[in-house]
Design a protein around this motif. Structure first.
Motif, PDB file in Angstrom:
ATOM      1  N   ARG A  52       0.808  -1.219   0.000  1.00 22.36           N
ATOM      2  CA  ARG A  52       0.000   0.000   0.000  1.00 22.36           C
ATOM      3  C   ARG A  52       0.836   1.262   0.000  1.00 22.36           C
ATOM      4  N   GLU A  53       1.978   1.240   0.675  1.00 23.56           N
ATOM      5  CA  GLU A  53       2.786   2.449   0.809  1.00 23.56           C
ATOM      6  C   GLU A  53       3.414   2.832  -0.529  1.00 23.56           C
ATOM      7  N   ARG A  54       3.079   4.030  -1.031  1.00 23.16           N
ATOM      8  CA  ARG A  54       3.577   4.505  -2.329  1.00 23.16           C
ATOM      9  C   ARG A  54       4.365   5.795  -2.213  1.00 23.16           C
ATOM     10  N   ASN A  55       4.751   6.147  -1.014  1.00 21.00           N
ATOM     11  CA  ASN A  55       5.486   7.385  -0.785  1.00 21.00           C
ATOM     12  C   ASN A  55       6.986   7.127  -0.958  1.00 21.00           C
ATOM     13  N   PHE A  56       7.608   7.825  -1.896  1.00 19.95           N
ATOM     14  CA  PHE A  56       9.041   7.635  -2.143  1.00 19.95           C
ATOM     15  C   PHE A  56       9.867   7.853  -0.883  1.00 19.95           C
ATOM     16  N   ASP A  57       9.442   8.794  -0.026  1.00 22.15           N
ATOM     17  CA  ASP A  57      10.202   9.104   1.185  1.00 22.15           C
ATOM     18  C   ASP A  57      10.293   7.930   2.142  1.00 22.15           C
ATOM     19  N   ARG A  58       9.421   6.936   1.974  1.00 26.95           N
ATOM     20  CA  ARG A  58       9.472   5.762   2.844  1.00 26.95           C
ATOM     21  C   ARG A  58      10.577   4.795   2.427  1.00 26.95           C
ATOM     22  N   TYR A  59      11.068   4.930   1.190  1.00 29.72           N
ATOM     23  CA  TYR A  59      12.064   3.988   0.661  1.00 29.72           C
ATOM     24  C   TYR A  59      13.385   4.676   0.325  1.00 29.72           C
ATOM     25  N   LEU A  60      13.305   5.853  -0.321  1.00 30.57           N
ATOM     26  CA  LEU A  60      14.493   6.624  -0.700  1.00 30.57           C
ATOM     27  C   LEU A  60      15.454   5.817  -1.572  1.00 30.57           C
ATOM     28  N   ASP A  61      14.904   4.977  -2.437  1.00 30.68           N
ATOM     29  CA  ASP A  61      15.716   4.128  -3.308  1.00 30.68           C
ATOM     30  C   ASP A  61      15.485   4.539  -4.757  1.00 30.68           C
ATOM     31  N   LEU A  62      16.509   5.122  -5.393  1.00 31.41           N
ATOM     32  CA  LEU A  62      16.381   5.588  -6.778  1.00 31.41           C
ATOM     33  C   LEU A  62      16.612   4.496  -7.798  1.00 31.41           C
ATOM     34  N   GLU A  63      17.241   3.384  -7.402  1.00 29.02           N
ATOM     35  CA  GLU A  63      17.525   2.302  -8.336  1.00 29.02           C
ATOM     36  C   GLU A  63      16.352   1.324  -8.418  1.00 29.02           C
ATOM     37  N   ARG A  99      13.350   1.596  -6.938  1.00 28.99           N
ATOM     38  CA  ARG A  99      12.054   2.283  -6.930  1.00 28.99           C
ATOM     39  C   ARG A  99      10.950   1.392  -6.352  1.00 28.99           C
ATOM     40  N   TYR A 100      11.144   1.005  -5.102  1.00 31.24           N
ATOM     41  CA  TYR A 100      10.166   0.156  -4.430  1.00 31.24           C
ATOM     42  C   TYR A 100       8.803   0.822  -4.321  1.00 31.24           C
ATOM     43  N   ASP A 101       8.768   2.148  -4.354  1.00 32.42           N
ATOM     44  CA  ASP A 101       7.495   2.855  -4.256  1.00 32.42           C
ATOM     45  C   ASP A 101       6.608   2.634  -5.477  1.00 32.42           C
ATOM     46  N   ARG A 102       7.203   2.127  -6.570  1.00 31.73           N
ATOM     47  CA  ARG A 102       6.438   1.879  -7.790  1.00 31.73           C
ATOM     48  C   ARG A 102       6.163   0.395  -8.041  1.00 31.73           C
ATOM     49  N   ARG A 103       6.594  -0.461  -7.158  1.00 29.99           N
ATOM     50  CA  ARG A 103       6.403  -1.895  -7.367  1.00 29.99           C
ATOM     51  C   ARG A 103       4.911  -2.239  -7.368  1.00 29.99           C
ATOM     52  N   PRO A 104       4.449  -2.993  -8.353  1.00 28.17           N
ATOM     53  CA  PRO A 104       3.019  -3.323  -8.411  1.00 28.17           C
ATOM     54  C   PRO A 104       2.641  -4.426  -7.428  1.00 28.17           C
ATOM     55  N   SER A 105       1.370  -4.496  -7.127  1.00 29.67           N
ATOM     56  CA  SER A 105       0.815  -5.586  -6.326  1.00 29.67           C
ATOM     57  C   SER A 105       0.037  -6.520  -7.239  1.00 29.67           C
ATOM     58  N   GLN A 106      -0.103  -7.767  -6.817  1.00 33.64           N
ATOM     59  CA  GLN A 106      -0.902  -8.741  -7.555  1.00 33.64           C
ATOM     60  C   GLN A 106      -1.876  -9.427  -6.612  1.00 33.64           C
ATOM     61  N   TRP A 107      -3.118  -9.527  -7.066  1.00 38.59           N
ATOM     62  CA  TRP A 107      -4.181 -10.165  -6.285  1.00 38.59           C
ATOM     63  C   TRP A 107      -4.621 -11.426  -7.018  1.00 38.59           C
ATOM     64  N   VAL A 108      -4.856 -12.469  -6.277  1.00 37.44           N
ATOM     65  CA  VAL A 108      -5.254 -13.749  -6.865  1.00 37.44           C
ATOM     66  C   VAL A 108      -6.751 -13.943  -6.715  1.00 37.44           C
ATOM     67  N   GLU A 109      -7.438 -14.164  -7.823  1.00 37.32           N
ATOM     68  CA  GLU A 109      -8.887 -14.410  -7.834  1.00 37.32           C
ATOM     69  C   GLU A 109      -9.141 -15.897  -8.075  1.00 37.32           C
ATOM     70  N   PRO A 110      -9.604 -16.637  -7.083  1.00 40.31           N
ATOM     71  CA  PRO A 110      -9.931 -18.043  -7.312  1.00 40.31           C
ATOM     72  C   PRO A 110     -11.080 -18.175  -8.312  1.00 40.31           C
ATOM     73  N   LEU A 111     -10.932 -19.072  -9.280  1.00 39.47           N
ATOM     74  CA  LEU A 111     -11.979 -19.307 -10.274  1.00 39.47           C
ATOM     75  C   LEU A 111     -12.815 -20.539  -9.938  1.00 39.47           C
ATOM     76  N   VAL A 112     -12.333 -21.349  -9.007  1.00 40.94           N
ATOM     77  CA  VAL A 112     -13.085 -22.479  -8.464  1.00 40.94           C
ATOM     78  C   VAL A 112     -12.895 -22.445  -6.950  1.00 40.94           C
ATOM     79  N   PRO A 113     -13.808 -23.006  -6.161  1.00 48.24           N
ATOM     80  CA  PRO A 113     -13.646 -22.990  -4.705  1.00 48.24           C
ATOM     81  C   PRO A 113     -12.359 -23.700  -4.269  1.00 48.24           C
ATOM     82  N   TRP A 114     -11.585 -23.044  -3.442  1.00 43.86           N
ATOM     83  CA  TRP A 114     -10.352 -23.616  -2.916  1.00 43.86           C
ATOM     84  C   TRP A 114     -10.568 -24.263  -1.557  1.00 43.86           C
ATOM     85  N   GLY A 115     -11.709 -24.028  -0.938  1.00 47.32           N
ATOM     86  CA  GLY A 115     -11.937 -24.528   0.411  1.00 47.32           C
ATOM     87  C   GLY A 115     -11.380 -23.568   1.447  1.00 47.32           C
TER      88      GLY A 115
END
Length: 204
Positions: free
Chosen positions: A11-22, A24-40
């Motif tokens: 969730r954190e997208r503030n560059f000041d929280r990372y200060l990494d120019l190489e 760029r953790y502030d721009r890393r995407p997230s991925q959500w998994v949607e089950p298409l069949v019941p997993w239990g």
């Protein structure tokens, strides 16, 4: 996407929280998994692998079924992944906006509890809480891997700002405790899960 799906997001997208120019953790995407069949029944397990430096991707998450696989057993899990930034595209559940903790005693108590008792306050906002009247039966669901829980309760914040869940933890000696908390309304989960691993050296 349905709010009942389990998942983990950056969730954190503030560059000041990372200060990494190489990296760029502030721009890393997230991925959500949607089950298409019941997993239990099951849960998402978050693991931090010890690593000597940041070049190692040492944070992983995976699905753990409540029913272990037996030798020779086969299962099929179909799913779809969604890539996004700080928040999923669809309506998200109530989210944690702040966490506070301190000594679990009450000022002026003639018989105060031990200094090891911790008092946690976790505030939630957004999602279904935005339009919820303060008289609704919002309940907190809390688990602790170790220690004893006392005084678990929920209360609305003023001016419709959300809800607060609070509790006290009596630790199990010097053992850490994995705490998981979420809000329910009439048997429906309406918030994300707050997860905190309390360590004995957190006492203040």
């Amino acid at each position: 996407m349905a709010s009942a799906w389990p998942g983990l997001a950056q969730r954190e997208r503030n560059f000041d929280r990372y200060l990494d120019l190489e990296a760029r953790y502030d721009r890393r995407p997230s991925q959500w998994v949607e089950p298409l069949v019941p997993w239990g029944a099951g849960r998402v397990q978050l693991i931090e692998i010890p690593a000597p430096d940041e070049t190692h991707d040492n944070i992983v998450a995976f699905w753990v079924s409540n029913t272990p696989l037996r030798a020779g057993e086969r299962r099929e899990l179909r799913y779809r992944t969604h890539t996004f930034g700080a928040e999923p595209a669809a309506a998200a559940p109530a989210r944690v906006i702040r966490t506070r903790q301190g000594w679990g005693g009450v000022p002026g108590d003639p018989s105060p509890p031990p200094r090891s008792r911790r008092h946690f306050m976790v505030d939630f906002a957004g999602g279904e809480l935005e339009n919820l009247s303060p008289d609704q039966p919002v309940e907190a669901e809390l688990t602790a891997s170790r220690g004893e829980i006392h005084h678990l309760q929920t209360r609305p914040l003023p001016d419709g700002r959300g809800w607060r869940a609070s509790f006290r933890l009596d630790p199990d000696g010097q053992q850490s405790s994995d705490l998981r908390l979420r809000l329910r309304l009439r048997d429906e989960v309406i918030s994300e899960t707050w997860n905190h691993v309390w360590h004995p050296d957190e006492r203040r």
